[in-house]
Design a protein around this motif. Structure first.
Motif, PDB file in Angstrom:
ATOM      1  N   ASP A  26       0.800  -1.223   0.000  1.00  0.00           N
ATOM      2  CA  ASP A  26       0.000   0.000   0.000  1.00  0.00           C
ATOM      3  C   ASP A  26       0.832   1.272   0.000  1.00  0.00           C
ATOM      4  O   ASP A  26       0.278   2.362   0.026  1.00  0.00           O
ATOM      5  CB  ASP A  26      -0.902   0.036   1.241  1.00  0.00           C
ATOM      6  CG  ASP A  26      -1.868  -1.120   1.279  1.00  0.00           C
ATOM      7  OD1 ASP A  26      -2.210  -1.615   0.201  1.00  0.00           O
ATOM      8  OD2 ASP A  26      -2.270  -1.512   2.384  1.00  0.00           O
ATOM      9  N   GLY A  39       2.540   2.889  -2.232  1.00  0.00           N
ATOM     10  CA  GLY A  39       2.276   3.794  -3.354  1.00  0.00           C
ATOM     11  C   GLY A  39       1.007   4.591  -3.145  1.00  0.00           C
ATOM     12  O   GLY A  39       0.960   5.795  -3.411  1.00  0.00           O
ATOM     13  N   LEU A  40      -0.030   3.915  -2.649  1.00  0.00           N
ATOM     14  CA  LEU A  40      -1.294   4.608  -2.366  1.00  0.00           C
ATOM     15  C   LEU A  40      -1.120   5.612  -1.235  1.00  0.00           C
ATOM     16  O   LEU A  40      -1.696   6.698  -1.247  1.00  0.00           O
ATOM     17  CB  LEU A  40      -2.375   3.594  -2.016  1.00  0.00           C
ATOM     18  CG  LEU A  40      -2.741   2.610  -3.119  1.00  0.00           C
ATOM     19  CD1 LEU A  40      -3.701   1.553  -2.594  1.00  0.00           C
ATOM     20  CD2 LEU A  40      -3.332   3.344  -4.302  1.00  0.00           C
ATOM     21  N   TRP A  41      -0.291   5.242  -0.248  1.00  0.00           N
ATOM     22  CA  TRP A  41      -0.059   6.154   0.866  1.00  0.00           C
ATOM     23  C   TRP A  41       0.666   7.409   0.385  1.00  0.00           C
ATOM     24  O   TRP A  41       0.344   8.515   0.826  1.00  0.00           O
ATOM     25  CB  TRP A  41       0.754   5.493   1.976  1.00  0.00           C
ATOM     26  CG  TRP A  41       0.822   6.384   3.172  1.00  0.00           C
ATOM     27  CD1 TRP A  41      -0.024   6.388   4.228  1.00  0.00           C
ATOM     28  CD2 TRP A  41       1.749   7.452   3.387  1.00  0.00           C
ATOM     29  NE1 TRP A  41       0.315   7.389   5.104  1.00  0.00           N
ATOM     30  CE2 TRP A  41       1.405   8.056   4.607  1.00  0.00           C
ATOM     31  CE3 TRP A  41       2.822   7.956   2.686  1.00  0.00           C
ATOM     32  CZ2 TRP A  41       2.101   9.132   5.135  1.00  0.00           C
ATOM     33  CZ3 TRP A  41       3.525   9.035   3.210  1.00  0.00           C
ATOM     34  CH2 TRP A  41       3.163   9.611   4.430  1.00  0.00           C
ATOM     35  N   VAL A  77       0.470   8.825  -2.510  1.00  0.00           N
ATOM     36  CA  VAL A  77      -0.535   9.672  -3.170  1.00  0.00           C
ATOM     37  C   VAL A  77      -1.382  10.387  -2.120  1.00  0.00           C
ATOM     38  O   VAL A  77      -1.655  11.583  -2.231  1.00  0.00           O
ATOM     39  CB  VAL A  77      -1.421   8.829  -4.117  1.00  0.00           C
ATOM     40  CG1 VAL A  77      -2.596   9.639  -4.636  1.00  0.00           C
ATOM     41  CG2 VAL A  77      -0.589   8.278  -5.265  1.00  0.00           C
ATOM     42  N   ARG A  78      -1.766   9.652  -1.078  1.00  0.00           N
ATOM     43  CA  ARG A  78      -2.568  10.263  -0.013  1.00  0.00           C
ATOM     44  C   ARG A  78      -1.768  11.355   0.696  1.00  0.00           C
ATOM     45  O   ARG A  78      -2.319  12.400   1.069  1.00  0.00           O
ATOM     46  CB  ARG A  78      -2.998   9.184   0.979  1.00  0.00           C
ATOM     47  CG  ARG A  78      -4.005   9.668   1.955  1.00  0.00           C
ATOM     48  CD  ARG A  78      -4.643   8.535   2.714  1.00  0.00           C
ATOM     49  NE  ARG A  78      -5.520   9.089   3.714  1.00  0.00           N
ATOM     50  CZ  ARG A  78      -5.919   8.456   4.788  1.00  0.00           C
ATOM     51  NH1 ARG A  78      -5.547   7.207   4.983  1.00  0.00           N
ATOM     52  NH2 ARG A  78      -6.707   9.022   5.656  1.00  0.00           N
ATOM     53  N   LYS A 107       9.668   0.881  -1.260  1.00  0.00           N
ATOM     54  CA  LYS A 107       8.776  -0.260  -1.485  1.00  0.00           C
ATOM     55  C   LYS A 107       9.439  -1.548  -1.012  1.00  0.00           C
ATOM     56  O   LYS A 107       8.818  -2.373  -0.340  1.00  0.00           O
ATOM     57  CB  LYS A 107       8.411  -0.357  -2.957  1.00  0.00           C
ATOM     58  CG  LYS A 107       7.453  -1.486  -3.252  1.00  0.00           C
ATOM     59  CD  LYS A 107       7.084  -1.522  -4.717  1.00  0.00           C
ATOM     60  CE  LYS A 107       6.176  -2.720  -4.978  1.00  0.00           C
ATOM     61  NZ  LYS A 107       5.906  -2.875  -6.403  1.00  0.00           N
TER      62      LYS A 107
END
Length: 98
Positions: free
Chosen positions: A24, A26-28, A30-31, A55
């Motif tokens: 997660d 990558g999503l974090w 962006v957030r 990563k």
């Protein structure tokens, strides 16, 4: 409201790090970029710059914690003894910790 949001984003990051194997990150990032908090944006930017290493750190079971701990101890000894001793005493303190 933004304080709760900031805490939520930070807690999510901690969860990702603690639960190794999570993809997660990558999503974090962006957030983090979309956050209203400039420090989170800056942190996310730093993570993005070295994304592959970050990563790998979140999914790998390997850690360099022992190495970093020893380096930290050596730097502490060096700072503690700065200007007070020559190399022979530093060597004795490193090889024979009291």
């Amino acid at each position: 409201e933004w304080v709760r949001s900031c805490i939520s984003v930070a807690e999510e990051f901690v969860r990702i790090i603690r639960e190794r194997g999570s993809i997660d990150i990558g999503l974090w990032i962006v957030r983090g970029f979309n956050s209203d908090v400039k420090e989170l944006k800056s942190f996310a930017n730093g993570l993005q710059k070295d994304f592959l290493a970050v990563k790998e750190a979140t999914i790998s079971t390997w850690s360099n914690g022992q190495t970093e701990g020893q380096v930290n101890r050596l730097k502490f000894l060096k700072r503690q003894m700065y200007g007070r001793a020559k190399f022979d005493l530093l060597k004795a303190r490193v090889l024979n910790p009291a």
